[in-house]
Scaffold this motif. Structure first.
Motif, PDB file in Angstrom:
ATOM      1  N   GLN A 133      -4.695  16.841  -5.103  1.00  0.00           N
ATOM      2  CA  GLN A 133      -3.557  15.979  -4.807  1.00  0.00           C
ATOM      3  C   GLN A 133      -3.264  15.936  -3.314  1.00  0.00           C
ATOM      4  O   GLN A 133      -3.024  14.874  -2.745  1.00  0.00           O
ATOM      5  CB  GLN A 133      -2.325  16.463  -5.575  1.00  0.00           C
ATOM      6  N   TYR A 180       0.843  -1.202   0.000  1.00  0.00           N
ATOM      7  CA  TYR A 180       0.000   0.000   0.000  1.00  0.00           C
ATOM      8  C   TYR A 180       0.873   1.245   0.000  1.00  0.00           C
ATOM      9  O   TYR A 180       0.615   2.206  -0.743  1.00  0.00           O
ATOM     10  CB  TYR A 180      -0.913  -0.027   1.224  1.00  0.00           C
ATOM     11  N   SER A 201       4.351   5.643  -5.454  1.00  0.00           N
ATOM     12  CA  SER A 201       4.315   5.664  -6.919  1.00  0.00           C
ATOM     13  C   SER A 201       3.298   6.685  -7.428  1.00  0.00           C
ATOM     14  O   SER A 201       3.565   7.424  -8.389  1.00  0.00           O
ATOM     15  CB  SER A 201       3.969   4.266  -7.441  1.00  0.00           C
ATOM     16  N   HIS A 202       2.156   6.766  -6.764  1.00  0.00           N
ATOM     17  CA  HIS A 202       1.134   7.745  -7.136  1.00  0.00           C
ATOM     18  C   HIS A 202       1.628   9.171  -6.935  1.00  0.00           C
ATOM     19  O   HIS A 202       1.314  10.076  -7.725  1.00  0.00           O
ATOM     20  CB  HIS A 202      -0.132   7.504  -6.318  1.00  0.00           C
ATOM     21  N   ALA A 203       2.433   9.371  -5.883  1.00  0.00           N
ATOM     22  CA  ALA A 203       2.955  10.709  -5.586  1.00  0.00           C
ATOM     23  C   ALA A 203       4.156  11.064  -6.454  1.00  0.00           C
ATOM     24  O   ALA A 203       4.590  12.224  -6.468  1.00  0.00           O
ATOM     25  CB  ALA A 203       3.343  10.805  -4.111  1.00  0.00           C
ATOM     26  N   SER A 223      -4.786   9.062   2.111  1.00  0.00           N
ATOM     27  CA  SER A 223      -4.056   7.791   2.030  1.00  0.00           C
ATOM     28  C   SER A 223      -3.127   7.624   3.219  1.00  0.00           C
ATOM     29  O   SER A 223      -2.950   6.523   3.741  1.00  0.00           O
ATOM     30  CB  SER A 223      -3.266   7.732   0.721  1.00  0.00           C
ATOM     31  N   ASP A 264       2.537   1.710  -3.424  1.00  0.00           N
ATOM     32  CA  ASP A 264       1.592   2.260  -4.404  1.00  0.00           C
ATOM     33  C   ASP A 264       1.364   3.748  -4.163  1.00  0.00           C
ATOM     34  O   ASP A 264       1.226   4.533  -5.111  1.00  0.00           O
ATOM     35  CB  ASP A 264       0.266   1.507  -4.341  1.00  0.00           C
ATOM     36  N   LEU A 265       1.321   4.146  -2.897  1.00  0.00           N
ATOM     37  CA  LEU A 265       1.134   5.556  -2.559  1.00  0.00           C
ATOM     38  C   LEU A 265       2.324   6.382  -3.035  1.00  0.00           C
ATOM     39  O   LEU A 265       2.146   7.479  -3.610  1.00  0.00           O
ATOM     40  CB  LEU A 265       0.957   5.707  -1.053  1.00  0.00           C
ATOM     41  N   GLN A 289      -5.904  13.845  -1.490  1.00  0.00           N
ATOM     42  CA  GLN A 289      -5.750  12.417  -1.771  1.00  0.00           C
ATOM     43  C   GLN A 289      -4.579  11.824  -0.994  1.00  0.00           C
ATOM     44  O   GLN A 289      -4.691  10.738  -0.415  1.00  0.00           O
ATOM     45  CB  GLN A 289      -5.556  12.202  -3.270  1.00  0.00           C
ATOM     46  N   LEU A 290      -3.461  12.535  -0.959  1.00  0.00           N
ATOM     47  CA  LEU A 290      -2.278  12.036  -0.263  1.00  0.00           C
ATOM     48  C   LEU A 290      -2.515  11.953   1.246  1.00  0.00           C
ATOM     49  O   LEU A 290      -2.151  10.968   1.894  1.00  0.00           O
ATOM     50  CB  LEU A 290      -1.070  12.924  -0.557  1.00  0.00           C
TER      51      LEU A 290
END
Length: 268
Positions: free
Chosen positions: A94, A55, A61-63, A101, A58-59, A97-98
């Motif tokens: 953004q 998890y 990578s998204h950032a 998460s 993935d976080l 969302q961060l």
């Protein structure tokens, strides 16, 4: 549908329940749990290890910071965030969302609970200084991505708790922040960090309010553990580093300046 997680020591009852549900739904048995709702579960002879490595990966990578450097702390010392510091963000999506998460990520690495609690207070007024701190948290997570919680099989069932506060640490409303954690033997099972709803006139008052919150959580844990068959033959200690708060808890004589926290006194 996948077979849901069923726990307990009644193997016959569990098998009967599975067979009944199989007649009602199309299901498959996943056997020993290894990944569930973003959590990775590892079992060994020492116990269970719970982490959110995938998890967190993935976080990151998204950032877009998967290849960035790591840092040793999620927040610099003595940093105070204010609602009006920095420039307003043109697109707050953004940031929200961060932070959302990161809130979910605090389930396993409690070392980021404080700073995530801090940045989550600015969801309606997002500025550049707040976003910088969020990025610092992510760089810290990258260096601690494999950390998690270890639940020891050989651990005792002794429950103990620790309570502390940051007195008037919020530069905006001067409210204190309550922190507590609970250990069952050597295993960390509960923790929380929450801003107090009123401004305390002294650190002793603030520490005592934190003791009241810790006591409430302690009672709930006692009820929960009792329901699952964990007996308690002795009282549970609450550790506090404020001598005045400890003396108030042991003294049944109220001084004039302490009357306003009488309710909390009787609760503890």
């Amino acid at each position: 549908m996948d077979d849901m997680l069923i726990t307990g020591d009644d193997r016959v009852g569990i098998q009967t329940l599975k067979e009944f549900r199989s007649t009602q739904f199309e299901m498959k048995n996943l056997w020993t749990v290894s990944y569930f709702l973003g959590f990775e579960v590892f079992k060994s002879s020492m116990g269970y290890y719970l982490s959110q490595t995938k998890y967190a990966s993935d976080l990151l990578s998204h950032a877009g910071i998967i290849n960035s450097k790591t840092i040793d702390t999620p927040l610099e010392t003595n940093i105070k965030l204010c609602p009006n510091d920095g420039e307003l963000l043109s697109d707050p999506t953004q940031y929200r969302q961060l932070v959302g998460s990161l809130v979910y990520l605090t389930i396993t690495p409690p070392d980021i609970s404080y700073v995530v609690h801090l940045v989550s207070q600015f969801m309606s007024s997002l500025r550049s200084t707040h976003y910088v701190v969020v990025l610092q948290i992510l760089h810290y997570v990258k260096g601690t991505i494999y950390r998690g919680l270890h639940f020891f099989l050989s651990s005792s069932l002794e429950l103990r708790s620790y309570s502390d506060i940051d007195w008037a640490d919020d530069p905006t409303d001067h409210c204190s922040t309550t922190s507590y954690c609970f250990f069952l033997g050597d295993s960390l099972i509960s923790w929380r960090r929450r801003k107090q709803s009123v401004v305390s006139q002294s650190s002793s008052e603030s520490e005592y309010c934190a003791l009241a919150d810790t006591t409430a959580e302690l009672l709930w844990l006692h009820w929960l553990l009792h329901d699952i068959g964990v007996p308690f033959s002795a009282s549970t200690p609450i550790y506090c580093d404020n001598k005045s708060a400890v003396q108030i808890a042991h003294n049944d004589v109220f001084h004039k300046r302490m009357k306003h926290i009488e309710i909390n006194y009787h609760f503890v």
